[in-house]
Design an enzyme around this catalytic site. Structure first.
Site, PDB file in Angstrom:
ATOM      1  N   GLU A  21     -23.026  -3.300  38.855  1.00 40.86           N
ATOM      2  CA  GLU A  21     -21.605  -3.004  38.615  1.00 40.86           C
ATOM      3  C   GLU A  21     -20.985  -2.059  39.649  1.00 40.86           C
ATOM      4  O   GLU A  21     -20.424  -1.023  39.296  1.00 40.86           O
ATOM      5  CB  GLU A  21     -21.436  -2.467  37.181  1.00 40.86           C
ATOM      6  N   ASN A  27     -25.629  -7.135  40.630  1.00 36.98           N
ATOM      7  CA  ASN A  27     -25.249  -7.710  39.338  1.00 36.98           C
ATOM      8  C   ASN A  27     -23.906  -7.125  38.916  1.00 36.98           C
ATOM      9  O   ASN A  27     -23.673  -5.920  39.046  1.00 36.98           O
ATOM     10  CB  ASN A  27     -26.354  -7.291  38.337  1.00 36.98           C
ATOM     11  N   HIS A  50     -20.413 -11.849  30.291  1.00 38.36           N
ATOM     12  CA  HIS A  50     -19.990 -11.361  28.975  1.00 38.36           C
ATOM     13  C   HIS A  50     -18.588 -11.925  28.735  1.00 38.36           C
ATOM     14  O   HIS A  50     -17.598 -11.361  29.196  1.00 38.36           O
ATOM     15  CB  HIS A  50     -19.974  -9.832  28.936  1.00 38.36           C
ATOM     16  N   GLU A  53     -26.506 -12.016  31.801  1.00 35.78           N
ATOM     17  CA  GLU A  53     -26.254 -11.272  30.548  1.00 35.78           C
ATOM     18  C   GLU A  53     -25.338 -12.057  29.613  1.00 35.78           C
ATOM     19  O   GLU A  53     -24.469 -11.490  28.944  1.00 35.78           O
ATOM     20  CB  GLU A  53     -25.626  -9.900  30.865  1.00 35.78           C
ATOM     21  N   ASP A  90     -23.209 -13.689  26.904  1.00 34.98           N
ATOM     22  CA  ASP A  90     -22.838 -13.765  25.489  1.00 34.98           C
ATOM     23  C   ASP A  90     -21.358 -14.106  25.439  1.00 34.98           C
ATOM     24  O   ASP A  90     -20.637 -13.929  26.419  1.00 34.98           O
ATOM     25  CB  ASP A  90     -23.192 -12.501  24.679  1.00 34.98           C
TER      26      ASP A  90
END
Ligand SMILES: *[C@@H]1O[C@H](CO)[C@@H](O)[C@H](O)[C@H]1NC(C)=O
Length: 365
Positions: free
Chosen positions: A178, A219, A255, A283, A285
């Site tokens: 990030e 990432n 996400h 990651e 979801d």
């Protein structure tokens, strides 16, 4: 699989469940047709194991994040440890800076080792997560007042020691996590503010020296579709490659929000792989505003399918990790109050329609 009839069914279905800004024109050969069979159900119909489906699609793995406190839950661990279901795991917290170097020069690997050992005993790949991140950072780093030269030494020692500890045990590592703001500018944190952009090569070089084989990733989130943040990632990777700094992959967190999958996923995935790096969904979801409804679960199924089929279609997308597989241990409700139900298994460890969407996404042509 890509029959005219199936495509018509898809169009009818997409029109009938259209709930948000998604529903961009699909290619005729993405396999959404079977959505119809379970659109009104709250549970999945497919029993195809997800890692097996990923392998059949030519991918390296389908995996899940996990975390140490969950490992006392035996039914949870039993599913996590099915190697045909999950071919890869990521430690949610126990390899982060606050867990691995809580005091300068004091390294603690016991919790991370539990996850690494679980992956090894299950025959699963391991993604290391992460070396340099502004969050979950001990105050001795964030508030230490170090100068550039000292923080450079601290970053190199941290990444070298942590990656070196797991040398030979990981498939890949999120070395930088990030680094950007959503507008594509550099995040203002102790690393950037003290070292400028140099924190990125310092960390990557230290990691490569510590484990020449693990794949080194940067990432981030909100780099799923095209836009300023994705452009910043492209420019960073180009710059690193031009300088001869080791960089092997871009991690796309994913996400996402039900009904809001960006329409430029494939275009963006392809601009990343065109840089000569691999990409992974790290990651995944897809959250919704609670309570979950049949319609929301159907849209979520379609959204999971869209994401997975895009990875299937882009050769350099090597694998997919969900940010834990069950709503029981999702990070969403505590981070986004009023939202949840983001994972492919519900809180009772029962597969949801999203599970069918994942299988269908891997079976798209
Ligand atoms: C920190 O030092 C590096 C050299 O190690 C240099 O490239 C970089 O510009 C410096 N950054 C700042 C913000 O002083």
């Amino acid at each position: 699989m890509c029959s005219h009839l199936a495509f018509l069914t898809t169009l009818v279905l997409v029109a009938s469940v259209q709930a948000g800004p998604r529903a961009y024109p699909r290619q005729a050969c993405t396999a959404a047709a079977t959505t119809a069979a379970s659109a009104s159900a709250a549970t999945a119909t497919s029993t195809t194991p997800l890692h097996s489906a990923a392998r059949a699609a030519g991918k390296l793995y389908f995996g899940s994040a996990t975390d140490n406190p969950e490992l006392t839950d035996q039914p949870y661990v039993a599913i996590l440890s099915q190697s045909s279901m999950f071919g890869q795991i990521t430690p949610g917290n126990s390899m982060k800076w606050d867990a691995t170097e809580p005091e300068r020069g004091v390294f603690t690997f016991a919790a991370g080792d539990v996850i690494a050992d679980l992956a090894a005993s299950n025959g699963q790949l391991l993604r290391g997560h992460n070396c340099v991140w502004y969050n979950q950072l001990p105050s001795w780093v964030s508030s230490g007042g170090f100068d550039n030269a000292t923080l450079t030494e601290i970053v190199a020692t941290h990444c070298g020691t942590v990656v070196g500890h797991y040398a030979g045990q990981t498939y890949s590592w999120d070395i930088i996590n990030e680094p950007f703001n959503d507008d594509g500018t550099w995040r203002s944190d102790v690393f950037y503010n003290t070292m400028g952009e140099s924190f990125v090569p310092v960390a990557l070089n230290a990691a490569r020296a510590a484990d020449p084989k693990t794949k080194l990733y940067i990432n981030d989130y909100n780099i799923e579709g095209t836009g300023a943040k994705s452009t910043a990632m492209v420019n960073l990777v180009k710059s690193l490659k031009a300088q001869g700094v080791p960089i092997d992959g871009i991690g796309i967190q994913c996400h996402l929000i039900v009904g809001e999958v960006p329409s430029t996923l494939k275009e963006n995935f392809e601009q990343f792989t065109a840089l000569g790096v691999e990409i992974a969904i790290t990651e995944l979801d897809i959250r919704m505003t609670l309570p979950s409804t049949t319609a929301l679960l159907a849209q979520q199924q379609a959204d999971y399918e869209t994401v997975i089929s895009t990875c299937t279609e882009v050769e350099g997308c090597i694998g997919v990790t969900v940010w834990d597989y069950t709503d029981k241990y999702s990070w969403i409700p505590s981070t986004f109050p009023g939202q949840g139900a983001a994972c492919p298994w519900d809180a009772n460890l029962v597969t949801k329609p999203a599970y069918d969407g994942i299988v269908q996404g891997f079976e798209s042509c």
